[in-house]
Design an enzyme around this catalytic site. Structure first.
Site, PDB file in Angstrom:
ATOM      1  N   GLU A 150      -5.070   5.904  -0.648  1.00 31.13           N
ATOM      2  CA  GLU A 150      -4.557   4.558  -0.396  1.00 31.13           C
ATOM      3  C   GLU A 150      -4.472   3.835  -1.745  1.00 31.13           C
ATOM      4  O   GLU A 150      -5.492   3.512  -2.341  1.00 31.13           O
ATOM      5  CB  GLU A 150      -5.541   3.860   0.544  1.00 31.13           C
ATOM      6  CG  GLU A 150      -5.133   2.557   1.133  1.00 31.13           C
ATOM      7  CD  GLU A 150      -6.164   2.088   2.161  1.00 31.13           C
ATOM      8  OE1 GLU A 150      -6.316   0.857   2.312  1.00 31.13           O
ATOM      9  OE2 GLU A 150      -6.840   2.931   2.812  1.00 31.13           O
ATOM     10  N   HIS A 158      -2.446  -3.093   9.674  1.00 30.54           N
ATOM     11  CA  HIS A 158      -2.266  -1.685  10.034  1.00 30.54           C
ATOM     12  C   HIS A 158      -3.629  -1.011  10.144  1.00 30.54           C
ATOM     13  O   HIS A 158      -4.669  -1.588   9.814  1.00 30.54           O
ATOM     14  CB  HIS A 158      -1.389  -0.959   9.013  1.00 30.54           C
ATOM     15  CG  HIS A 158      -1.901  -1.018   7.598  1.00 30.54           C
ATOM     16  ND1 HIS A 158      -1.849  -2.156   6.823  1.00 30.54           N
ATOM     17  CD2 HIS A 158      -2.493  -0.070   6.812  1.00 30.54           C
ATOM     18  CE1 HIS A 158      -2.363  -1.914   5.637  1.00 30.54           C
ATOM     19  NE2 HIS A 158      -2.771  -0.659   5.600  1.00 30.54           N
ATOM     20  N   GLU A 195       0.848  -1.205   0.000  1.00 32.17           N
ATOM     21  CA  GLU A 195       0.000   0.000   0.000  1.00 32.17           C
ATOM     22  C   GLU A 195       0.875   1.243   0.000  1.00 32.17           C
ATOM     23  O   GLU A 195       1.703   1.433   0.890  1.00 32.17           O
ATOM     24  CB  GLU A 195      -0.911   0.000   1.228  1.00 32.17           C
ATOM     25  CG  GLU A 195      -1.718   1.291   1.386  1.00 32.17           C
ATOM     26  CD  GLU A 195      -2.430   1.366   2.738  1.00 32.17           C
ATOM     27  OE1 GLU A 195      -3.262   0.481   2.997  1.00 32.17           O
ATOM     28  OE2 GLU A 195      -2.121   2.282   3.535  1.00 32.17           O
TER      29      GLU A 195
END
Length: 489
Positions: free
Chosen positions: A427, A413, A374
């Site tokens: 993102e 996360h 990511e």
């Protein structure tokens, strides 16, 4: 016994020269004899460059308690003195001299230190004790990237790649600004380019292998995409623009793109004349160097630049732009989310992204991505992220607007809003679809007996889990609400 022969003066010096040339350097470069203490300290003014040899070794009663480390009085941030096991977020915004203390852990820091850095990174200076080991740095402030500023106020560009963020092996980013009317010149590159308009508006022009042209105007919140090798250019409209570029190569360097100005300069003029069936004089005024970003004639109306070739125009699922600004957000308690991936922007075959808004106190739920790293960018707000690296490493980091974040695939996360304004976060995944594993949904859809036997969680918690992906979960805006050791965040 024969009498030894005394060499002539000429032979004597020849012998010395022979010795000097043949004896190894480490032998004939003999050390000088030690100087006396007086010679060591023989400085004409301004003190001495070197101290006395007598300062070596033990010196009785050396420690001077008057010069011991002293920390001036300091204030603890709200929540900083709470039980360290709670991991409560806190801010040193109103603390002059932040100290690396969390609950009963840590100790004061007499210095030297730059308090401005500490204030931006409380979870690095005084990390939650749930952190363990060393997670590779996942953060890079784009403002620390060396900026390339262009003449005549045309604009600037700064980038993040593996040179500054080694962890980010799969994607790199460029933050670029064009003044009103300025161009990013006609160019192409070996990487795929995915872009998000941060502010202003810009005209996007491209051309493909099938002889099809494309032109469109995009504004704040819109997206474009160019596959490798597709030539394109950008021109800022009346307000100017700033946009974020994401490339699918971690070591991508924006200064290494192919540019039409350089291509013409590196091609013999005889060849240009032949290729374009034009006299040599037509090439007398070519740029003498690459243009990259430069000022130009203000863009006319969009209709004036629509160009149709024998292959027609690029349209439909082959379009290079997507007007994400006009897409309705998916609203949830604590914020909203927009997803753009090849399901609604087919040309960007391996780029999937979410534009996430997280309200104060709320968080992007605990999750991980199983198919892609990511690459993230904080457009607004401030928050913290804990990355868990299997099997047993974890680290917490603080982020502010303008920061790049990078979390490898399989690392769990979250993003918790620790500020007073909304976080707006981009993102980006290298994936054919935007997907993630929601920890809450996973637990809800796992047989309860397995979860209870593993984590010893109460039935009330399991009953409250949702079978649906939450994306964002709402929380108390009072981040220190749990400082007393009870309640719900």
């Amino acid at each position: 016994m024969p009498t030894p022969q005394v060499p002539s003066s000429r032979g004597f010096y020849q012998a010395l020269l022979f010795l000097a040339l043949t004896i190894p350097a480490h032998i004939h470069a003999l050390p000088a004899s030690p100087r006396s203490t007086n010679q060591v300290n023989d400085e004409s003014s301004g003190g001495t460059l070197r101290g006395s040899l007598s300062l070596q070794g033990q010196i009785p009663n050396e420690v001077d308690s008057a010069n011991s480390a002293v920390v001036s009085p300091y204030d603890m941030a709200p929540g900083q003195d709470a039980d360290a096991s709670l991991g409560i977020p806190f801010t040193w915004e109103n603390t002059d001299e932040p100290q690396p203390i969390r609950g009963s852990y840590g100790a004061t820091d007499p210095g030297p230190q730059t308090y401005a850095y500490s204030k931006l990174n409380p979870d690095i200076v005084a990390p939650p004790i749930s952190d363990k080991g060393s997670v590779d740095n996942p953060k890079w402030p784009m403002e620390l990237s060396h900026n390339r500023i262009l003449p005549d106020g045309a604009g600037w560009a700064r980038q993040e790649n593996t040179d500054v963020l080694p962890l980010a092996s799969e994607m790199a980013g460029v933050d670029m600004r064009l003044a009103p009317g300025a161009y990013r010149e006609l160019h192409w590159h070996s990487a795929s380019e995915w872009a998000y308009v941060l502010n202003g508006s810009v005209r996007v022009q491209a051309f493909n292998e099938n002889g099809q042209a494309f032109v469109d105007d995009v504004q704040t919140g819109d997206v474009w995409f160019f596959p490798p090798g597709v030539p394109h250019s950008l021109q800022a409209l009346d307000q100017g623009c700033e946009f974020l570029l994401v490339f699918d190569q971690g070591d991508f360097d924006d200064s290494g793109t192919g540019m039409i100005s350089e291509m013409f300069l590196r091609t013999p003029k005889e060849v240009l004349s032949k290729n374009f069936n034009a006299p040599l004089s037509d090439f007398d005024d070519l740029p003498t160097d690459e243009l990259y970003i430069f000022n130009g004639t203000p863009a006319p109306k969009l209709s004036a630049q629509n160009t149709t070739g024998p292959g027609g125009v690029v349209q439909g699922n082959q379009s290079y732009t997507y007007h994400l600004s006009k897409q309705s957000a998916y609203e949830v308690p604590g914020g909203n989310i927009k997803i753009i991936d090849p399901l609604n922007f087919p040309l960007a075959s391996m780029f999937s992204a979410a534009l996430v808004t997280i309200e104060p106190g709320a968080m992007r739920e605990l999750h991980w991505h199983s198919t892609s790293d990511e690459w993230g960018f904080f457009i607004a707000g401030e928050g913290r992220v804990t990355a868990y690296e299997p099997p047993s490493t974890g680290g917490t980091f603080d982020f502010q607007a303008g920061d790049v974040s990078y979390v490898p695939a399989m690392f769990s996360h979250y993003i918790e809003n620790t500020g007073t304004e909304d976080i707006v976060f981009l993102e980006v995944l290298k994936a054919p679809e935007f997907t993630d594993i929601s920890v809450g949904q996973w637990l809800k859809l796992t047989p309860e007996q397995i979860v209870k036997d593993t984590l010893h969680l109460p039935q009330s918690l399991l009953d409250g889990l949702s079978p649906n992906k939450q994306y964002i979960v709402q929380g108390d805006k009072n981040l220190t609400a749990l400082a007393g050791g009870s309640g719900t965040a």
